[in-house]
Design an enzyme around this catalytic site. Structure first.
Site, mmCIF file in Angstrom:
data_model
loop_
_atom_site.group_PDB
_atom_site.id
_atom_site.type_symbol
_atom_site.label_atom_id
_atom_site.label_comp_id
_atom_site.label_asym_id
_atom_site.label_seq_id
_atom_site.Cartn_x
_atom_site.Cartn_y
_atom_site.Cartn_z
ATOM 1 N N GLY A 117 -19.123 -27.906 3.101
ATOM 2 C CA GLY A 117 -17.987 -28.025 2.191
ATOM 3 C C GLY A 117 -17.143 -26.770 2.143
ATOM 4 C CE LYS A 138 -22.599 -20.279 1.359
ATOM 5 N NZ LYS A 138 -24.044 -20.149 1.170
ATOM 6 N NE ARG A 208 -23.869 -19.546 6.471
ATOM 7 C CZ ARG A 208 -24.350 -20.511 5.686
ATOM 8 N NH1 ARG A 208 -25.197 -20.229 4.708
ATOM 9 N NH2 ARG A 208 -24.011 -21.765 5.895
ATOM 10 N NE ARG A 215 -26.635 -26.623 6.877
ATOM 11 C CZ ARG A 215 -26.577 -25.649 5.987
ATOM 12 N NH1 ARG A 215 -27.303 -25.739 4.893
ATOM 13 N NH2 ARG A 215 -25.804 -24.627 6.164
ATOM 14 C CG ASP A 280 -28.560 -29.805 1.005
ATOM 15 O OD1 ASP A 280 -29.486 -30.240 0.307
ATOM 16 O OD2 ASP A 280 -27.660 -29.084 0.553
ATOM 17 C CG ASN A 281 -29.676 -25.616 0.674
ATOM 18 O OD1 ASN A 281 -28.641 -25.733 1.334
ATOM 19 N ND2 ASN A 281 -29.669 -25.570 -0.647
ATOM 20 C CG ASP A 290 -27.162 -22.992 2.866
ATOM 21 O OD1 ASP A 290 -26.556 -22.383 3.763
ATOM 22 O OD2 ASP A 290 -26.880 -24.148 2.524
HETATM 23 P P1 AMP Z 1 -25.554 -25.556 -1.921
HETATM 24 O O1 AMP Z 1 -26.150 -25.926 -3.222
HETATM 25 O O2 AMP Z 1 -24.845 -24.229 -1.928
HETATM 26 O O3 AMP Z 1 -26.499 -25.659 -0.791
HETATM 27 O O4 AMP Z 1 -24.359 -26.586 -1.645
HETATM 28 C C1 AMP Z 1 -24.535 -27.969 -1.678
HETATM 29 C C2 AMP Z 1 -23.318 -28.638 -1.117
HETATM 30 O O5 AMP Z 1 -22.159 -28.302 -1.872
HETATM 31 C C3 AMP Z 1 -22.991 -28.292 0.316
HETATM 32 O O6 AMP Z 1 -22.476 -29.444 0.915
HETATM 33 C C4 AMP Z 1 -21.933 -27.236 0.174
HETATM 34 O O7 AMP Z 1 -21.099 -27.141 1.302
HETATM 35 C C5 AMP Z 1 -21.160 -27.739 -1.027
HETATM 36 N N1 AMP Z 1 -20.463 -26.680 -1.739
HETATM 37 C C6 AMP Z 1 -21.005 -25.699 -2.511
HETATM 38 N N2 AMP Z 1 -20.044 -24.905 -3.011
HETATM 39 C C7 AMP Z 1 -18.864 -25.372 -2.544
HETATM 40 C C8 AMP Z 1 -17.501 -24.987 -2.713
HETATM 41 N N3 AMP Z 1 -17.145 -23.957 -3.467
HETATM 42 N N4 AMP Z 1 -16.555 -25.714 -2.069
HETATM 43 C C9 AMP Z 1 -16.889 -26.763 -1.316
HETATM 44 N N5 AMP Z 1 -18.139 -27.184 -1.127
HETATM 45 C C10 AMP Z 1 -19.121 -26.500 -1.736
HETATM 46 MG MG MG Z 2 -26.522 -25.476 1.106
#
Ligand code: AMP
Ligand code: MG
Length: 515
Positions: A117, A138, A208, A215, A280-281, A290
């Site tokens: 994202g 990122k 990164r 993943r 996903d992590n 992550d």
């Molecule tokens: P995370 O909890 O950081 O592993 O993120 C979970 C999901 O949310 C992943 O698909 C990330 O890419 C998305 N995500 C987290 N923060 C953002 C952001 N600020 N903008 C867009 N996508 C995000």
């Molecule tokens: Mg993540």
């Protein structure tokens, strides 16, 4: 930015001299839709999308070791080409940026499509050692996987990811790496504690580096949508590029299980708590990936989690990590079932995970305690009594193990967070331990028990300073954390236990997912 740079015989290159390749793009199915709006994507492993430019990219930090791996010289200027490229403002010839599509189980529940994202891979380069490495930004802007979020990242979380990636590498733990930290010159609005107090913060972008960021969730989304051809292609890609010695899907799964078992033992031996072990992590390559609301154990506590979002359920607390990893591996196995429709095919891998973890954990414990192996009568009791003693009063496990090289009460005193005259139980344990190690050389203890870790409060101090424009604490930490197992008398203060002011301070012991 003018330290000497150890390149061996290789000639350091500037970023624009790199030759970029794009095997992920070339070998895997692309999203046929090109519009960059949040949406569900089908029958694809990625979407081509370029970074969104930022107003004033500026190089805030650089990892010489990651640069050395890639054969890239430290950039001369903070606002030159490197900041432009690694801030997402300029693409170099051969780069084909993409956002990967993945899904995942978040906190135990299937969450559907997630995806990159705010991360974008720029391209792949062949590193100095011949390995292929992806460069990924990122915080580089919105992608079709951004859902309702802004695609950006704040300085504090970016610094934490940048620094910890490199610290983990130097601790000897498999991890994605980090090359650079670029300030965007733009602000990002975040509600850090989800309490209605949103405020603008400085934005940043981390570059990164890893052979792949695939993943568990990249496989899961394809299985969940019944996209079996793409699933097969992703497996073929992963086998060809990363598991050349594995001949079939079961063998790849076994190897993922083995690596994950080793990784969990590393996290546990160091007191690292990832904080968000959603599927996903978790990296298919067995890398730490992550860095979000992670933390390092201070007082030894199996239930500790740095993640305020998980404070109630404690699904991802320190002591639960090995179990959660296995749960996640079982979800990966389910996602691979369309390729090998035999549930039993994956049982062996899951069993190997458990065996690998427990063997690696026993090995790590033996090293931490300075014994050849924990194979003597009474060793199990010695270990379990130790952990009860550690849990019984607030004890910094990093300092405790480091100082155990001199197994006296006096030597261990810096590890205690509370003054407690009642030492009888610890003294009894020390006596027992001393007797046990009488005929052991205890040589390798310092190599198993780091002196310096990226303590939660040190991270916060580096963040506070950098937000004021002062990179000195960050640079000092980077230097010290390059040799975490060495005594560095000039930096003794960075090995101290958490000061009391940091006990409940935001960012030090409690972190939200807001980043
Ligand atoms: P995370 O909890 O950081 O592993 O993120 C979970 C999901 O949310 C992943 O698909 C990330 O890419 C998305 N995500 C987290 N923060 C953002 C952001 N600020 N903008 C867009 N996508 C995000
Ligand atoms: Mg993540």
């Amino acid at each position: 930015m003018n330290q000497p740079f150890p390149f061996g015989n290789a000639v350091p290159r500037s970023l624009d001299e790199l030759r970029f390749e794009n095997t992920f793009i070339a070998e895997l199915p692309a999203d046929p839709v090109l519009t960059n709006t949040p949406r569900a994507v089908f029958n694809a492993c990625y979407t081509r999308v370029d970074p969104t430019p930022v107003s004033a990219p500026r190089m805030l930090a650089w990892s010489d070791e990651a640069g050395e791996m890639l054969g890239i010289a430290r950039p001369a200027a903070a606002d030159g080409l490197a900041a432009e490229v690694l801030g997402g403002n300029r693409l170099l010839a051969g780069m084909q940026p993409y956002a990967a599509r993945y899904g995942g189980h978040q906190f135990g529940h299937w969450a559907g499509q997630l995806g990159d994202g705010r991360a974008l891979t720029l391209g792949e380069v062949i590193a100095a050692d011949g390995t292929r490495q992806e460069l990924q930004l990122k915080g580089a802007g919105r992608t079709p996987y951004s859902r309702t979020a802004d695609g950006r990242a704040v300085l504090r979380s970016s610094l934490r990811e940048f620094m910890c990636s490199e610290a983990m590498h130097h601790l000897g733990v498999p991890t994605t790496r980090a090359l650079s930290l670029v300030g965007t010159g733009e602000s990002v609005v975040r509600d850090m504690f989800y309490d209605g107090n949103a405020r603008p913060e400085q934005g940043a972008i981390v570059c990164r580096v890893a052979p792949s960021f695939v993943r568990f969730g990249n496989f899961q989304i394809l299985a969940a949508q019944g996209e079996h051809e793409a699933l097969r292609k992703l497996m073929d890609y992963v086998v060809k590029n990363f598991f050349p010695e594995q001949n079939n899907v079961q063998d790849v799964f076994r190897e993922v299980c083995r690596r994950t078992g080793e990784l969990m033992a590393d996290w546990m031996r160091l007191g690292f708590v990832h904080g968000v072990m959603n599927t996903d992590n978790l990296s298919v390559l067995g890398l730490t990936i992550d860095y979000g609301p992670y933390g390092w154990l201070e007082g030894y506590d199996l239930e500790w989690t740095p993640n305020t979002t998980d404070a109630e359920g404690r699904r991802y607390c320190y002591g639960n990590q090995p179990h959660v990893a296995q749960w996640n591996l079982a979800r990966l196995a389910e996602a691979l079932l369309p390729l090998v429709p035999d549930k039993n095919a994956f049982e062996e891998g899951l069993a190997l995970y458990a065996d690998t973890f427990s063997a690696a954990w026993q090995r790590a414990l033996a090293q931490k305690l300075g014994v050849g192996a924990l194979d003597q009568p009474g060793d199990d009791e010695l270990v379990s009594e130790l952990f009860q003693v550690l849990a019984g009063r607030e004890t910094d496990s990093t300092i405790f193990f480091r100082n155990l090289a001199v197994p006296t009460l006096q030597s261990l005193r810096p590890a205690f967070y509370t003054e407690d005259p009642e030492h009888a139980r610890l003294e009894a344990w020390l006596e027992r331990y001393t007797a046990r190690v009488r005929n052991e050389s205890r040589q390798g203890m310092n190599a198993a028990n780091p002196k310096y870790i990226f303590r939660n409060y040190l991270a916060q101090q580096a963040i506070d300073a950098l937000e004021r424009g002062d990179a000195t604490p960050l640079e000092r930490l980077m230097l010290v954390l390059k040799n975490p197992y060495d005594e560095q008398p000039a930096h003794q203060d960075l090995a101290a236990r958490r000061p009391e002011w940091a006990r409940h301070k935001a960012g030090c012991s409690a972190l939200s997912c807001s980043s």
